[in-house]
Design an enzyme around this catalytic site. Structure first.
Site, PDB file in Angstrom:
ATOM      1  N   GLN A  72      58.875  37.289  98.151  1.00 40.03           N
ATOM      2  CA  GLN A  72      58.326  35.945  98.043  1.00 40.03           C
ATOM      3  C   GLN A  72      58.298  35.525  96.583  1.00 40.03           C
ATOM      4  O   GLN A  72      58.325  36.342  95.678  1.00 40.03           O
ATOM      5  CB  GLN A  72      56.923  35.896  98.644  1.00 40.03           C
ATOM      6  N   ILE A 102      51.083  37.074  96.162  1.00 42.51           N
ATOM      7  CA  ILE A 102      52.112  36.893  97.179  1.00 42.51           C
ATOM      8  C   ILE A 102      52.194  38.196  97.947  1.00 42.51           C
ATOM      9  O   ILE A 102      51.938  39.273  97.404  1.00 42.51           O
ATOM     10  CB  ILE A 102      53.476  36.482  96.582  1.00 42.51           C
ATOM     11  N   SER A 103      52.535  38.116  99.229  1.00 43.79           N
ATOM     12  CA  SER A 103      52.467  39.292 100.094  1.00 43.79           C
ATOM     13  C   SER A 103      53.564  40.310  99.850  1.00 43.79           C
ATOM     14  O   SER A 103      53.359  41.496 100.028  1.00 43.79           O
ATOM     15  CB  SER A 103      52.484  38.863 101.559  1.00 43.79           C
ATOM     16  N   THR A 104      54.764  39.853  99.488  1.00 45.05           N
ATOM     17  CA  THR A 104      55.872  40.788  99.305  1.00 45.05           C
ATOM     18  C   THR A 104      56.635  40.442  98.039  1.00 45.05           C
ATOM     19  O   THR A 104      56.561  39.327  97.534  1.00 45.05           O
ATOM     20  CB  THR A 104      56.861  40.736 100.487  1.00 45.05           C
TER      21      THR A 104
END
Length: 190
Positions: free
Chosen positions: A13, A8-10
């Protein structure tokens, strides 16, 4: 053994949707990164690549979770293939244990990278237009109390404190600290 990889990017999330897919795909071991996929320098990715063995199958929700550039994706999949590890992407229904799956992976990776480059180009053009209209000014500069900077700068230059302590006292990151020092020095030389 089926090995799952989630990215997941951050930190904001949630990986729950990907975990459900990993369960559905029968992943026995899962590696999770909470970081951008802009390159392959990700802790869980590197750990997973060192973990998989001949006969294992790596499963992901989408190949974009594994890599954002087709070059990185194909390097990872080639490395897996050399180790005798298969690759399955659930969303794109790709299975590299078959010749058709390897072909489809190459095609999809190229299309995904093309779409991303087009999006970035549109973003750059939008920012240029907004700058031209005076609507986009970029990030606001980080404000630093000049008297505190001057005092701490002198302590640091005299060797009373180390740079790390100066950064902590000013509550600045390393790049911001050195940028502010450079600005301070340039201002005081003139």
């Amino acid at each position: 053994m089926k090995v799952g990889y989630i990215r997941i990017s951050t930190a904001e999330q949630n990986e729950a949707r990907q975990e459900i897919i990993m369960d559905q795909l029968g992943a026995e071991r899962i590696f999770i990164d909470k970081i951008s996929g802009k390159d392959t320098n990700r802790p869980a990715l590197q750990e997973m690549l060192g973990f998989v063995r001949k006969g294992d199958v790596l499963v992901v929700k989408s190949y974009s979770r594994l890599a954002r550039s087709s070059v990185d994706l194909l390097k990872i999949v080639d490395g897996l293939s050399e180790k005798g590890v298969g690759f399955i992407s659930q969303k794109e229904n790709i299975d590299t244990t078959t010749p058709q799956g390897r072909l489809m992976l190459t095609i999809f990776a190229g299309i995904y990278e093309f779409e991303r480059e087009c999006m970035l180009e549109r973003q750059r053009k939008g920012i240029a237009i907004a700058k031209g209209e005076g609507k986009y000014k970029g990030r606001k500069p980080i404000e630093v109390d000049q008297s505190a900077l001057e005092k701490i700068y002198c302590e640091w230059k005299n060797g009373t404190i180390k740079a790390v302590e100066a950064m902590d006292k000013l509550n600045l990151t390393k790049p911001t600290f050195y940028r502010k020092v450079k600005e301070y020095e340039c201002k005081n030389i003139l």
